[in-house]
Design an enzyme around this catalytic site. Structure first.
Site, PDB file in Angstrom:
ATOM      1  N   ARG A 188       3.112 -18.701   3.821  1.00  0.00           N
ATOM      2  CA  ARG A 188       4.149 -19.865   3.646  1.00  0.00           C
ATOM      3  C   ARG A 188       4.011 -20.331   2.251  1.00  0.00           C
ATOM      4  O   ARG A 188       5.021 -21.076   2.045  1.00  0.00           O
ATOM      5  CB  ARG A 188       3.571 -20.914   4.763  1.00  0.00           C
ATOM      6  N   TYR A 198     -11.543 -17.470  20.057  1.00  0.00           N
ATOM      7  CA  TYR A 198      -9.988 -17.623  20.573  1.00  0.00           C
ATOM      8  C   TYR A 198      -9.928 -17.148  21.931  1.00  0.00           C
ATOM      9  O   TYR A 198      -9.427 -18.009  22.696  1.00  0.00           O
ATOM     10  CB  TYR A 198      -9.163 -16.737  19.636  1.00  0.00           C
ATOM     11  N   ASP A 218      -2.532  -9.588  11.333  1.00  0.00           N
ATOM     12  CA  ASP A 218      -3.261 -10.879  11.997  1.00  0.00           C
ATOM     13  C   ASP A 218      -4.353 -10.148  12.822  1.00  0.00           C
ATOM     14  O   ASP A 218      -4.112  -9.333  13.464  1.00  0.00           O
ATOM     15  CB  ASP A 218      -2.498 -11.821  12.896  1.00  0.00           C
ATOM     16  N   ARG A 243      10.907 -13.852   6.201  1.00  0.00           N
ATOM     17  CA  ARG A 243      10.161 -13.724   7.555  1.00  0.00           C
ATOM     18  C   ARG A 243      10.805 -14.419   8.569  1.00  0.00           C
ATOM     19  O   ARG A 243      10.826 -13.907   9.594  1.00  0.00           O
ATOM     20  CB  ARG A 243       8.967 -14.740   7.204  1.00  0.00           C
ATOM     21  N   ARG A 295      -4.810 -14.768   2.655  1.00  0.00           N
ATOM     22  CA  ARG A 295      -3.306 -15.441   2.985  1.00  0.00           C
ATOM     23  C   ARG A 295      -2.524 -15.599   1.625  1.00  0.00           C
ATOM     24  O   ARG A 295      -1.852 -16.527   1.649  1.00  0.00           O
ATOM     25  CB  ARG A 295      -3.622 -16.901   3.174  1.00  0.00           C
TER      26      ARG A 295
HETATM   27  O1  CP3 Z   1      -2.179 -12.643   3.270  1.00  0.00           O
HETATM   28  C1  CP3 Z   1      -3.132 -12.360   4.077  1.00  0.00           C
HETATM   29  O2  CP3 Z   1      -4.182 -12.852   4.114  1.00  0.00           O
HETATM   30  C2  CP3 Z   1      -2.642 -11.153   5.073  1.00  0.00           C
HETATM   31  C3  CP3 Z   1      -2.236 -11.642   6.408  1.00  0.00           C
HETATM   32  C4  CP3 Z   1      -3.276 -12.304   7.477  1.00  0.00           C
HETATM   33  C5  CP3 Z   1      -2.521 -13.215   8.282  1.00  0.00           C
HETATM   34  N1  CP3 Z   1      -3.671 -13.423   9.436  1.00  0.00           N
HETATM   35  C6  CP3 Z   1      -1.243 -13.615   8.592  1.00  0.00           C
HETATM   36  C7  CP3 Z   1      -1.012 -14.922   9.047  1.00  0.00           C
HETATM   37  C8  CP3 Z   1      -4.690 -12.326   7.747  1.00  0.00           C
HETATM   38  C9  CP3 Z   1      -5.726 -11.463   6.734  1.00  0.00           C
HETATM   39  C10 CP3 Z   1      -4.792 -12.991   8.825  1.00  0.00           C
HETATM   40  C11 CP3 Z   1      -6.057 -13.118   9.409  1.00  0.00           C
HETATM   41  C12 CP3 Z   1      -6.441 -14.330  10.408  1.00  0.00           C
HETATM   42  N2  CP3 Z   1      -5.837 -14.600  11.288  1.00  0.00           N
HETATM   43  C13 CP3 Z   1      -7.612 -15.044  10.342  1.00  0.00           C
HETATM   44  C14 CP3 Z   1      -8.719 -14.869   9.539  1.00  0.00           C
HETATM   45  C15 CP3 Z   1      -8.597 -15.319   8.180  1.00  0.00           C
HETATM   46  C16 CP3 Z   1      -8.767 -16.827   8.308  1.00  0.00           C
HETATM   47  O3  CP3 Z   1      -7.864 -17.619   7.863  1.00  0.00           O
HETATM   48  O4  CP3 Z   1     -10.019 -17.373   8.436  1.00  0.00           O
HETATM   49  C17 CP3 Z   1      -7.619 -15.864  11.671  1.00  0.00           C
HETATM   50  C18 CP3 Z   1      -8.691 -16.830  11.781  1.00  0.00           C
HETATM   51  C19 CP3 Z   1      -6.151 -15.612  12.093  1.00  0.00           C
HETATM   52  C20 CP3 Z   1      -5.596 -16.596  13.032  1.00  0.00           C
HETATM   53  C21 CP3 Z   1      -4.621 -17.338  13.069  1.00  0.00           C
HETATM   54  N3  CP3 Z   1      -3.139 -16.707  12.498  1.00  0.00           N
HETATM   55  C22 CP3 Z   1      -4.486 -18.662  12.292  1.00  0.00           C
HETATM   56  C23 CP3 Z   1      -5.698 -19.442  12.408  1.00  0.00           C
HETATM   57  C24 CP3 Z   1      -3.079 -18.771  12.014  1.00  0.00           C
HETATM   58  C25 CP3 Z   1      -2.450 -20.070  11.240  1.00  0.00           C
HETATM   59  C26 CP3 Z   1      -1.731 -20.753  12.125  1.00  0.00           C
HETATM   60  C27 CP3 Z   1      -0.765 -21.821  11.238  1.00  0.00           C
HETATM   61  O5  CP3 Z   1       0.247 -21.641  11.332  1.00  0.00           O
HETATM   62  O6  CP3 Z   1      -1.437 -22.635  10.498  1.00  0.00           O
HETATM   63  C28 CP3 Z   1      -2.546 -17.594  12.104  1.00  0.00           C
HETATM   64  C29 CP3 Z   1      -1.015 -17.502  11.858  1.00  0.00           C
HETATM   65  C30 CP3 Z   1      -0.723 -16.557  10.473  1.00  0.00           C
HETATM   66  N4  CP3 Z   1      -1.194 -15.569  10.239  1.00  0.00           N
HETATM   67  C31 CP3 Z   1       0.106 -17.050   9.288  1.00  0.00           C
HETATM   68  C32 CP3 Z   1      -0.065 -15.909   8.444  1.00  0.00           C
HETATM   69  C33 CP3 Z   1       0.827 -15.498   7.204  1.00  0.00           C
HETATM   70  C34 CP3 Z   1       0.949 -18.144   9.231  1.00  0.00           C
HETATM   71  C35 CP3 Z   1       1.902 -18.308  10.095  1.00  0.00           C
HETATM   72  C36 CP3 Z   1       3.219 -17.698   9.936  1.00  0.00           C
HETATM   73  O7  CP3 Z   1       3.767 -17.481   8.728  1.00  0.00           O
HETATM   74  O8  CP3 Z   1       3.987 -17.600  10.982  1.00  0.00           O
END
Ligand code: CP3
Length: 342
Positions: free
Chosen positions: A22, A144, A67, A31, A18
């Site tokens: 954000r 999920y 994602d 974004r 990540r």
């Molecule tokens: O920088 C990076 O790591 C690359 C991008 C990335 C994202 N998601 C972008 C994202 C990666 C590698 C993921 C993987 C992902 N997505 C996982 C495995 C990694 C982990 O954290 O365990 C999981 C479980 C997800 C599912 C998911 N997507 C979650 C739990 C969330 C967070 C929800 C929140 O808003 O707190 C997301 C959304 C997400 N995916 C964001 C990002 C940057 C944040 C929301 C946004 O910017 O709109």
């Protein structure tokens, strides 16, 4: 790339899960509003968001901005990502009939934007920094799909795996196929290493992991090995699973902050690298504390080759980017695992 294979390195490499996201003001500016799935489907924007942390931090890996639910979304399963919550599924999987709605993922037709973003990133990086591709492991993606959203107890997914073995096997088999297709497309587009996120595997006992999660994950990792790129297998709360995760066949195992790296290396076994494992919450403390804790991680990693510095899970949104920049400098200057001294 060298650290993944337990080869000597000029300095300890570092990237952050990540790292794009954000915590970066330039991310929030680029974004815009709207679903993250829309941002991911815009190759130029996804490439830019992938590159932002590479430019700012000087990390040794770029992780594709995407994602783990993108393949599900792309085959029209009805999944969205709610800000502050995570993936939500309109009609969660409850039966074999629901599982049959999960058709194979054809990356070039269903989600051509992923490959396009990867190719843009690789061109921009010019071979200086590797692109890390990724997919969700079958168990974590299934969690999920079955729960319908994030879960604390994983009660529904466990009830399906224990109660309907045939349906469970069919579900993880289809999800393994989707992960393999997705990773293969990312590798064709230029990713040279991939990470498989089994973020919620730590909710399983070793016995459950061995029976219900490991076989499908091992199938994904074997397919990655055939593509000729190394793989990283990551999960949270997996202290008791590390040996089993290593046996699934990755070159490197991601370790969260609960297991010190010297102990993690023992559990993962010789010949496999480890990645981690600073607690992301520590990055919110004053810099002297962060530095001390990072030095402890480096000391525990030792001098044997095969350590990539990372956090134990993703960067928290409230993290000061300046702390991560300083952390990269510290790791490059002080890491010793496999470092060839002049
Ligand atoms: O920088 C990076 O790591 C690359 C991008 C990335 C994202 N998601 C972008 C994202 C990666 C590698 C993921 C993987 C992902 N997505 C996982 C495995 C990694 C982990 O954290 O365990 C999981 C479980 C997800 C599912 C998911 N997507 C979650 C739990 C969330 C967070 C929800 C929140 O808003 O707190 C997301 C959304 C997400 N995916 C964001 C990002 C940057 C944040 C929301 C946004 O910017 O709109």
């Amino acid at each position: 790339m060298r650290a993944c294979l337990c080869h000597p390195v000029p300095h300890t490499p570092v990237w952050f899960m990540r790292q794009a996201g954000r915590s970066l003001p330039e991310y929030r500016a680029a974004r815009g509003a709207g679903s993250i799935l829309e941002a991911i489907a815009d190759p130029a924007l996804a490439a830019e968001l992938t590159l932002q942390p590479v430019r700012r931090y000087g990390v040794d890996g770029a992780v594709l901005f995407s994602d783990i639910v993108v393949p599900l979304h792309a085959v029209g399963f009805g999944v969205d990502v709610e800000p502050g919550r995570g993936p939500v599924v309109a009609q969660p999987v409850r039966s074999m009939a629901d599982i049959r709605r999960l058709r194979p993922f054809e990356p070039d037709d269903d989600a051509p934007y992923v490959g396009e973003a990867a190719r843009l990133v690789v061109r921009e990086l010019g071979g200086r920094v590797p692109l890390i591709g990724f997919a969700g492991a079958p168990f974590t993606v299934a969690s999920y799909l079955v729960e319908g959203g994030p879960s604390r107890t994983f009660a529904k997914v466990k009830s399906l795996m224990h109660g309907n073995r045939a349906a469970w096997d069919e579900l993880v088999d289809r999800l393994a196929g989707m992960a393999i297709a997705s990773l293969a497309a990312q590798v064709r587009a230029g990713a040279t290493v991939v990470q498989v996120f089994d973020s919620w595997a730590g909710s399983l006992s070793p016995d459950e992991y061995a029976r219900f999660a490991l076989p499908a994950t091992a199938r994904v990792l074997a397919a990655v090995a055939e593509l000729g790129v190394p793989s990283i297998l990551f999960g949270v709360g997996t202290g008791e699973l590390l040996g089993l995760m290593a046996s699934a066949g990755p070159q490197m195992v991601g370790i969260d902050w609960r297991v010190p790296l010297d102990e993690a290396r023992r559990r993962v076994g010789v010949g496999r690298a480890v990645q981690g494992n600073l607690d992301p919450a520590v990055c919110l403390a004053p810099w002297e504390v962060v530095a001390t804790e990072a030095r402890t991680v480096l000391a525990r990693a030792g001098t044997a080759p095969g350590h990539v510095f990372n956090l134990g899970h993703g960067v928290l949104p409230e993290t000061d980017p300046g702390v991560l920049s300083a952390l990269v400098e510290l790791v490059h200057a002080e890491g010793r695992a496999g470092v060839e001294l002049p």
